[in-house]
Write a protein that holds these residues in place. Sequence first.
Motif, PDB file in Angstrom:
ATOM      1  N   VAL A  11      28.798  25.636  17.002  1.00 51.29           N
ATOM      2  CA  VAL A  11      27.802  26.089  16.021  1.00 51.29           C
ATOM      3  C   VAL A  11      26.784  24.978  15.764  1.00 51.29           C
ATOM      4  N   GLU A  12      27.273  23.743  15.656  1.00 48.57           N
ATOM      5  CA  GLU A  12      26.379  22.608  15.429  1.00 48.57           C
ATOM      6  C   GLU A  12      25.403  22.446  16.594  1.00 48.57           C
ATOM      7  N   LEU A  13      25.903  22.619  17.824  1.00 45.50           N
ATOM      8  CA  LEU A  13      25.028  22.535  18.985  1.00 45.50           C
ATOM      9  C   LEU A  13      23.975  23.632  18.941  1.00 45.50           C
ATOM     10  N   TRP A  14      24.385  24.850  18.612  1.00 45.76           N
ATOM     11  CA  TRP A  14      23.471  25.988  18.569  1.00 45.76           C
ATOM     12  C   TRP A  14      22.376  25.784  17.514  1.00 45.76           C
ATOM     13  N   ARG A  15      22.712  25.110  16.430  1.00 45.92           N
ATOM     14  CA  ARG A  15      21.753  24.907  15.344  1.00 45.92           C
ATOM     15  C   ARG A  15      20.812  23.727  15.592  1.00 45.92           C
ATOM     16  N   THR A  16      21.054  22.993  16.667  1.00 41.80           N
ATOM     17  CA  THR A  16      20.160  21.884  16.997  1.00 41.80           C
ATOM     18  C   THR A  16      18.775  22.434  17.320  1.00 41.80           C
ATOM     19  N   PRO A  17      17.727  21.916  16.708  1.00 41.37           N
ATOM     20  CA  PRO A  17      16.375  22.438  16.953  1.00 41.37           C
ATOM     21  C   PRO A  17      16.022  22.473  18.441  1.00 41.37           C
ATOM     22  N   GLY A  18      15.553  23.623  18.884  1.00 37.38           N
ATOM     23  CA  GLY A  18      15.122  23.783  20.265  1.00 37.38           C
ATOM     24  C   GLY A  18      16.190  24.262  21.220  1.00 37.38           C
ATOM     25  N   VAL A  19      17.476  24.150  20.855  1.00 37.39           N
ATOM     26  CA  VAL A  19      18.548  24.507  21.781  1.00 37.39           C
ATOM     27  C   VAL A  19      18.572  26.002  22.104  1.00 37.39           C
ATOM     28  N   PRO A  20      18.535  26.919  21.106  1.00 44.37           N
ATOM     29  CA  PRO A  20      18.543  28.346  21.462  1.00 44.37           C
ATOM     30  C   PRO A  20      17.358  28.746  22.337  1.00 44.37           C
ATOM     31  N   VAL A  22      15.905  27.054  24.553  1.00 45.71           N
ATOM     32  CA  VAL A  22      16.148  26.613  25.923  1.00 45.71           C
ATOM     33  C   VAL A  22      17.300  27.406  26.541  1.00 45.71           C
ATOM     34  N   MET A  23      18.365  27.588  25.780  1.00 47.14           N
ATOM     35  CA  MET A  23      19.592  28.151  26.331  1.00 47.14           C
ATOM     36  C   MET A  23      19.456  29.622  26.716  1.00 47.14           C
ATOM     37  N   LEU A  24      18.850  30.445  25.851  1.00 41.99           N
ATOM     38  CA  LEU A  24      18.813  31.887  26.101  1.00 41.99           C
ATOM     39  C   LEU A  24      18.018  32.259  27.354  1.00 41.99           C
ATOM     40  N   PRO A  25      16.754  31.797  27.500  1.00 35.21           N
ATOM     41  CA  PRO A  25      16.054  32.137  28.747  1.00 35.21           C
ATOM     42  C   PRO A  25      16.683  31.501  29.982  1.00 35.21           C
ATOM     43  N   ALA A  26      17.307  30.331  29.817  1.00 33.61           N
ATOM     44  CA  ALA A  26      17.990  29.714  30.955  1.00 33.61           C
ATOM     45  C   ALA A  26      19.163  30.580  31.407  1.00 33.61           C
ATOM     46  N   MET A  27      19.855  31.198  30.460  1.00 32.74           N
ATOM     47  CA  MET A  27      20.943  32.113  30.821  1.00 32.74           C
ATOM     48  C   MET A  27      20.411  33.315  31.590  1.00 32.74           C
ATOM     49  N   LEU A  28      19.270  33.844  31.147  1.00 29.21           N
ATOM     50  CA  LEU A  28      18.652  34.980  31.838  1.00 29.21           C
ATOM     51  C   LEU A  28      18.274  34.603  33.266  1.00 29.21           C
ATOM     52  N   GLY A 125      19.946  25.997  36.866  1.00 30.14           N
ATOM     53  CA  GLY A 125      21.206  25.445  36.383  1.00 30.14           C
ATOM     54  C   GLY A 125      21.205  23.935  36.295  1.00 30.14           C
ATOM     55  N   SER A 126      20.763  23.274  37.361  1.00 33.97           N
ATOM     56  CA  SER A 126      20.761  21.806  37.354  1.00 33.97           C
ATOM     57  C   SER A 126      19.716  21.261  36.392  1.00 33.97           C
ATOM     58  N   THR A 127      18.583  21.960  36.224  1.00 30.60           N
ATOM     59  CA  THR A 127      17.558  21.448  35.314  1.00 30.60           C
ATOM     60  C   THR A 127      17.981  21.596  33.854  1.00 30.60           C
ATOM     61  N   VAL A 128      18.805  22.601  33.554  1.00 31.84           N
ATOM     62  CA  VAL A 128      19.300  22.732  32.178  1.00 31.84           C
ATOM     63  C   VAL A 128      20.190  21.545  31.832  1.00 31.84           C
ATOM     64  N   ARG A 129      21.056  21.168  32.762  1.00 35.57           N
ATOM     65  CA  ARG A 129      21.907  19.997  32.526  1.00 35.57           C
ATOM     66  C   ARG A 129      21.047  18.750  32.330  1.00 35.57           C
ATOM     67  N   GLY A 187      13.029  34.856  33.271  1.00 31.88           N
ATOM     68  CA  GLY A 187      13.803  33.788  32.644  1.00 31.88           C
ATOM     69  C   GLY A 187      13.231  32.413  32.935  1.00 31.88           C
ATOM     70  N   SER A 188      12.788  32.182  34.172  1.00 39.27           N
ATOM     71  CA  SER A 188      12.213  30.883  34.536  1.00 39.27           C
ATOM     72  C   SER A 188      10.945  30.598  33.741  1.00 39.27           C
ATOM     73  N   LEU A 189      10.097  31.608  33.605  1.00 38.37           N
ATOM     74  CA  LEU A 189       8.844  31.420  32.865  1.00 38.37           C
ATOM     75  C   LEU A 189       9.108  31.130  31.390  1.00 38.37           C
ATOM     76  N   LEU A 190      10.041  31.863  30.795  1.00 39.67           N
ATOM     77  CA  LEU A 190      10.357  31.643  29.378  1.00 39.67           C
ATOM     78  C   LEU A 190      11.028  30.284  29.172  1.00 39.67           C
ATOM     79  N   TYR A 191      11.910  29.934  30.070  1.00 38.37           N
ATOM     80  CA  TYR A 191      12.604  28.637  29.974  1.00 38.37           C
ATOM     81  C   TYR A 191      11.629  27.484  30.141  1.00 38.37           C
ATOM     82  N   GLY A 192      10.755  27.572  31.134  1.00 37.52           N
ATOM     83  CA  GLY A 192       9.799  26.500  31.389  1.00 37.52           C
ATOM     84  C   GLY A 192       8.782  26.312  30.287  1.00 37.52           C
TER      85      GLY A 192
END
Length: 417
Positions: A11-20, A22-28, A125-129, A187-192
């Motif tokens: 939950v703490e990670l999810w609440r970090t500013p900017g994380v959602p 990045v994470m949601l479009p990267a999952m897509l 995947g590698s760029t998210v890491r 997903g790539s466009l939203l993530y980038g």
Amino acid sequence: MSLVDAVGRYVELWRTPGVPRVMLPAMLARLPVAIEPLAIFLHVSEKTGSYSAGATALALFSGGLAVAWPVHGRLIDRHGLRRVLPVLALLHAVALVGFVAANQGPGWLLISSVVPVALSMAPVGSTVRAAWALILPPGPKLNTANALEAVLIEVFFVIGPAATGLFTGVFSALATTLLAGGMLVVGSLLYGSAPAVATMRKPDGSAEADATGDGPARTRRPWRVPGVVAILVAAGAAAAAFAVLEVAVPATVSAHGSTAATGVALLSLPPAASVLGGLVWGARQHTRRAVHRYLVLLAVALACMIPLVFATSIPVLAVCLFLAGLPLAALSAEEFGLLGRMVPKTVINESFALAATMMAVGSAAGTLLAGAVLGWFGPAEARLLSPVAALVALAAVLWVRDTLSRVDAPASVGSAS
């Protein structure tokens, strides 16, 4: 550690500013990696009437990714995600149009059209890491993010084949390929375009020393950093250890009088166990240095694979498969976390892409070798390759343990705090 504490870390990670964002479009964008190759295999096999043609297309696809992803990673390190991902998204869309057009031509043209599709697939995947290593400070939050990434990979490769079968049955293999490609492009466009991606902490390449302090970061390629080659070898060997099972388990089940389909179903047990193990590992407060954690997990993975050799029945094999999968996500998390500490931040995307490439190469090698051993000897001997590959991974890291310990020492102080 209580369940409340474990959930609290995520939950703490999810609440970090900017994380959602990045994470949601990267999952897509990442789910198609587990769908598109399978859909292409099914479509080419159906169109040509030959599973061999489909397998050739799949091999070309894997080879294209192995060549393209390190190049993409290097371009991203130089020019940034915001410049490179839109170009790759456009190229991927064009490549899919070419794949559709090739349906009207001979079989060799359809098979060949797979190559541009693979070459234009973004290494999300590698760029998210790499993004987590740049956005998040070293410490528990970064450890949790790396563990969550490893868990998500397992989830995608559980969901992907099922989704491919469902969409192919409802629509067609070609429609599924285009659907997966559309998900990747969007997903790539939203993530980038995520704000956190644009404001990632980027080091001054002219001033930053490489991980060993021997010179400027921009003069160092990842494989020249002491210890990195060993990590890459370990990544490939660990991937080979699990790829062996994709061939050996269905053959083992068939030898016990059941259908190969039952063996394929059993292959869902290691990813399921990996998700469980990864979530627990990511929620822990780690105080030992990263290199020590990595070595322990490699040793645990080896120990968990040895019982596979002695499985005498399908129920025992199922238990052994679940046991073998438990350390996988945690191992991947520590692998990329340690690699991120070792290499200069100016080449981190290229480094992670190289690791992904080595895992793909290891998987291909493990599959081919298992098939050969299965033909020459039998299922038990093929299963033996899994602990052998795990032993190679452990030996590679032990060989450079002192080097890794020196590199990891400065970063571990923050990690344990």
